[in-house]
Enzyme design. Structure first.
Site, PDB file in Angstrom:
ATOM      1  N   HIS A 151       0.672 -10.468  39.160  1.00  0.00           N
ATOM      2  CA  HIS A 151       2.311 -10.363  38.453  1.00  0.00           C
ATOM      3  C   HIS A 151       2.295  -8.898  39.056  1.00  0.00           C
ATOM      4  CE1 HIS A 151       1.054 -14.388  37.818  1.00  0.00           C
ATOM      5  NE2 HIS A 151       2.190 -14.219  37.892  1.00  0.00           N
TER       6      HIS A 151
ATOM      7  N   GLY B  74      -0.426 -15.362  26.854  1.00  0.00           N
ATOM      8  CA  GLY B  74      -0.949 -15.756  28.367  1.00  0.00           C
ATOM      9  C   GLY B  74       1.097 -16.558  28.738  1.00  0.00           C
TER      10      GLY B  74
ATOM     11  N   GLY C 209      11.186 -16.030  30.463  1.00  0.00           N
ATOM     12  CA  GLY C 209      10.300 -17.287  30.344  1.00  0.00           C
ATOM     13  C   GLY C 209      10.061 -17.418  29.209  1.00  0.00           C
TER      14      GLY C 209
ATOM     15  N   ILE D 241      15.056 -12.823  36.495  1.00  0.00           N
ATOM     16  CA  ILE D 241      13.710 -13.565  37.788  1.00  0.00           C
ATOM     17  C   ILE D 241      13.252 -14.702  37.238  1.00  0.00           C
ATOM     18  CG2 ILE D 241      12.812 -13.289  39.444  1.00  0.00           C
ATOM     19  CD1 ILE D 241      15.217 -12.969  40.634  1.00  0.00           C
TER      20      ILE D 241
ATOM     21  N   HIS E  38       7.162 -11.456  42.096  1.00  0.00           N
ATOM     22  CA  HIS E  38       6.628 -12.581  40.310  1.00  0.00           C
ATOM     23  C   HIS E  38       5.650 -12.462  40.635  1.00  0.00           C
ATOM     24  CE1 HIS E  38       6.625 -14.620  37.087  1.00  0.00           C
ATOM     25  NE2 HIS E  38       7.240 -14.317  37.007  1.00  0.00           N
TER      26      HIS E  38
ATOM     27  N   GLU F  30       7.121 -25.715  12.985  1.00  0.00           N
ATOM     28  CA  GLU F  30       5.570 -26.217  13.684  1.00  0.00           C
ATOM     29  C   GLU F  30       4.994 -25.158  14.060  1.00  0.00           C
ATOM     30  OE1 GLU F  30       6.635 -29.786  11.663  1.00  0.00           O
ATOM     31  OE2 GLU F  30       7.064 -28.985  13.193  1.00  0.00           O
TER      32      GLU F  30
ATOM     33  N   HIS G  70      -1.910 -36.481   5.060  1.00  0.00           N
ATOM     34  CA  HIS G  70      -1.201 -37.925   5.447  1.00  0.00           C
ATOM     35  C   HIS G  70      -1.823 -38.083   7.194  1.00  0.00           C
ATOM     36  CE1 HIS G  70       1.959 -36.119   3.019  1.00  0.00           C
ATOM     37  NE2 HIS G  70       2.406 -37.857   3.169  1.00  0.00           N
TER      38      HIS G  70
ATOM     39  N   ASP H  53       6.202 -44.624   6.691  1.00  0.00           N
ATOM     40  CA  ASP H  53       6.202 -44.874   7.811  1.00  0.00           C
ATOM     41  C   ASP H  53       5.819 -44.934   9.324  1.00  0.00           C
ATOM     42  OD1 ASP H  53       8.393 -42.612   6.361  1.00  0.00           O
ATOM     43  OD2 ASP H  53       6.889 -41.367   5.939  1.00  0.00           O
TER      44      ASP H  53
ATOM     45  N   HIS I 105       4.704 -41.191  12.537  1.00  0.00           N
ATOM     46  CA  HIS I 105       4.295 -40.887  11.454  1.00  0.00           C
ATOM     47  C   HIS I 105       2.432 -40.633  11.407  1.00  0.00           C
ATOM     48  CE1 HIS I 105       8.248 -39.157  11.071  1.00  0.00           C
ATOM     49  NE2 HIS I 105       7.985 -38.889   9.719  1.00  0.00           N
TER      50      HIS I 105
END
Length: 668
Positions: free
Chosen positions: A34, A123, A162, A193, A265, A414, A464, A472, A476
């Protein structure tokens, strides 16, 4: 109009063009890579590495260096070029020529375990900026413990469009803004771009407004104006908030036909365009040759950092010997001697107390013993503190204005949490652990995978862990997650059966300095099966006989976690029918498979009936017990009901395990 003098323009441009043409030539030689980002962001990198960043190429990992994270890892030749030019000894011109080749120190994306001086593997977009948040958190946490004369540095990030598109960037930005991580500075290579073309075809977010809404300071500059870039960086260093600097650049800067286009790119420029670019930028040197003036300028900039390092070393040497020893121990990742005694004490208490407790509660009890013994541990939870039980007794919460605590409220983030933990571990000096529901390990998976790739000690407490969580319901209840986690190379997955095994698994996780760990813990109560409280860590064997047969074994039952007690019940049923039965607890597939084949065979045994039981899918078990063994577990998603009803509904019972063993004996 820029206020730059002719001399400053010439000097800066020569240094920046050295980056550009090393990148151009390396990508062309590899016929892969790139070039657009290094060409477009060369001015940003030149200002940062020659005017702002505190670093010393001769001591790449001295503790109080500034951290630089190339979140846009596809632009790796920007970083390799800078490292070579600034004087990182191992990034030679020969390594630049070997870009993207097998065994080189210049792989396609930056790998911290390959190239000395790279702070983190990047990456997967978004991971770098989120990891950098953890680095900035670590700086604040350690400064609160050792003082700003020992810990006082910045974390800089170069991020792409990105990176900011990926959802993890919002989790990271929100957390950093809340915590007021003022020493985190993100430079956004705002070239508008992406691979598909202009970013306008897929998004229209006002990124500066988004970050400002998350509590960041923001600025926008011409990314090709070194004075403007420098002024923005200096202002960011004076801010009381993290800063996002939009650096408006032209991707592939200098290329007459491809600049500003997605065509530059991720593809080489081609021989004809390289000639045209050399002419356009006045670069007469042949491929891989850096003119003496440019190289000398860069080497002088790299050497200038030595004074800052030596000044820090003098300040550090003046600190009390006990404090120096403790700081060095933590940075080296060496555990304190008190850990072993704390583990034994936790085991002794578990055996003395007896009774059935959930292993998530077992973990909390163990933490009460080990966190005072290992003060570098920093816990947290993704808004599930009361469910994960990851806040040890007496642990103080970290707040935006007080980093002297040891528990972080990550919120429902998370993925950002897992990446921040990676950053804390990479920074050195801390051992991060955190809690979440096991089913949401899917949200953490990219960051867990990177921790395994990098070999970093981070500890994920995943509670859990099965249909045993009950009401649940299937959204879950993890079914395939154990197999999915075990599929990640270099990740240590441990599912203890009681408090004693839980203590041993914590010890293993802390002692595993070169890989992350996942502790898989139950919601439902489990009986104490181990009554030995010695310093011997049976769980470190990966698998061991937890219940012996009354005679030569006719049946061997294998289980993990909450199903070990179920297997023990099944063994009693079989023994009552005259079938000598043994039970093997397997807290960790990985540890067991690392043992020599002869030792594994002895643990598995030669009983004619073999049954494995786990409240999860079978995938992965054949490597342990063989494909001929019977398996009692899950083949579908779960359901919403109390745990005992679910185990009965899905046939995960002692009676079913015993019946499968008897079936095998009849067929033998």
């Amino acid at each position: 109009m820029s206020s730059r003098t002719s001399d400053s323009i010439t000097s800066h441009d020569r240094l920046a063009n050295a980056i550009r043409f090393l990148a151009i030539d390396a990508v062309e030689a590899a016929n892969s890579g790139h070039p657009g980002l290094p060409m477009g962001a060369a001015d940003i990198a030149t200002v940062l590495f020659t005017k702002v960043l505190k670093y010393d190429p001769s001591r790449p990992f001295w503790p109080d260096r500034d951290r630089f994270v190339l979140s846009a890892g596809h632009g790796s030749m920007l970083l390799y070029s800078v490292m070579h030019l600034a004087g990182y000894k191992k990034v030679t011109i020969d390594e630049i020529k070997r870009f993207r080749q097998l065994g080189s120190l210049t792989p396609g994306h930056p790998e911290n375990f390959v190239t000395e001086g790279i702070e983190t593997t990047t990456g997967p977009l978004g991971q770098g900026i989120a990891t950098a948040v953890g680095m900035a958190m670590a700086e604040r946490l350690l400064a609160a413990r050792f003082g700003s004369d020992v810990v006082d540095h910045y974390t800089y990030v170069l991020a792409s469009d990105g990176d900011l598109m990926e959802g993890i960037s919002q989790e990271a930005a929100d957390l950093a803004g809340h915590l007021k991580l003022s020493k985190l500075i993100v430079m956004w290579d705002d070239n508008k771009i992406s691979i598909d073309g202009p970013t306008s075809i897929s998004g229209s977010t006002n990124q500066l407004a988004r970050f400002a809404a998350s509590g960041w300071a923001t600025a926008a500059v011409d990314g090709h104006d070194p004075e403007a870039i420098l002024a923005a960086l200096e202002a960011a260093k004076a801010s009381d908030r993290p800063t996002l600097i939009s650096c408006r650049t032209t991707i592939g800067f200098g290329s007459p036909k491809k600049a500003g286009s997605e065509k530059v790119h991720g593809s080489p420029l081609g021989a004809e365009e390289i000639v045209a670019t050399r002419a356009a930028l006045g670069w007469e040197a042949p491929a891989f040759v850096v003119p003496e003036d440019a190289l000398n300028g860069w080497r002088a900039a790299g050497a200038a950092g030595r004074a800052a390092r030596e000044a820090w070393e003098a300040r550090f040497a003046a600190r009390p010997a006990e404090e120096r020893t403790e700081f060095e121990r933590r940075v080296a990742g060496t555990l304190p001697a008190a850990l072993e005694g704390a583990i034994v004490a936790a085991k002794e208490k578990a055996v003395k107390d007896g009774g059935a407790v959930a292993t998530r509660k077992s973990s909390e009890m163990v933490l009460d013993f080990i966190t005072p013994a290992v003060p570098e541990m920093v816990g947290g939870s993704a808004d599930l503190t009361g469910s994960n039980n990851t806040k040890a007794k007496g642990a103080k919460s970290v707040t935006p204005d007080d980093f002297s605590g040891s528990f972080i409220h990550y919120g429902v983030r998370e993925h950002g949490m897992a990446a921040a933990m990676n950053g804390m571990a990479l920074h050195k000096g801390l051992i991060p652990f955190s809690g979440g529901f096991m089913v949401f390990s899917d949200y953490c998976r990219p960051a867990i995978r990177l921790a395994a790739l990098m070999g970093e000690r981070v500890i994920h407490v995943l509670t859990h862990d099965s249909i045993g969580l009950g009401e649940d319901g299937p959204t879950h209840q993890p079914v395939e997650h154990l197999a999915a986690l075990r599929a990640i190379p270099n990740l240590l997955v441990m599912r203890p059966c009681d408090t004693v095994e839980t203590a041993e698994c914590w010890q293993i996780a802390l002692q595993s300095t070169d890989r992350p760990s996942a502790l898989i813990l139950s919601r439902q109560n489990l009986p104490i099966l181990r009554t030995d409280a010695t310093a011997v860590n049976r769980s470190a064997e990966g698998a061991y006989e937890i219940l012996a047969a009354s005679g030569p074994a006719q049946a061997s039952l294998f289980a993990t976690g909450s199903e070990v007690s179920l297997a023990v019940e099944a063994a009693k049923l079989l023994e009552a029918q005259g079938v000598p039965t043994r039970v093997v607890s397997i807290p960790s597939f990985e540890l067991f498979l690392e043992r020599p084949a002869a030792e594994r065979a002895k643990v598995i045994g030669d009983a004619p009936a073999k049954v494995a039981v786990e409240a999860a899918i079978r995938m992965g078990w054949d490597a342990i017990v063989g494909s001929n063994a019977a398996f009692v577990g899950m083949t579908s998603f779960g359901a919403s009901a109390p745990a005992k009803e679910l185990y009965a509904h899905f046939g995960i019972t002692a009676q079913q395990v015993a019946a499968r063993a008897l079936d095998q004996l009849r067929q033998a």
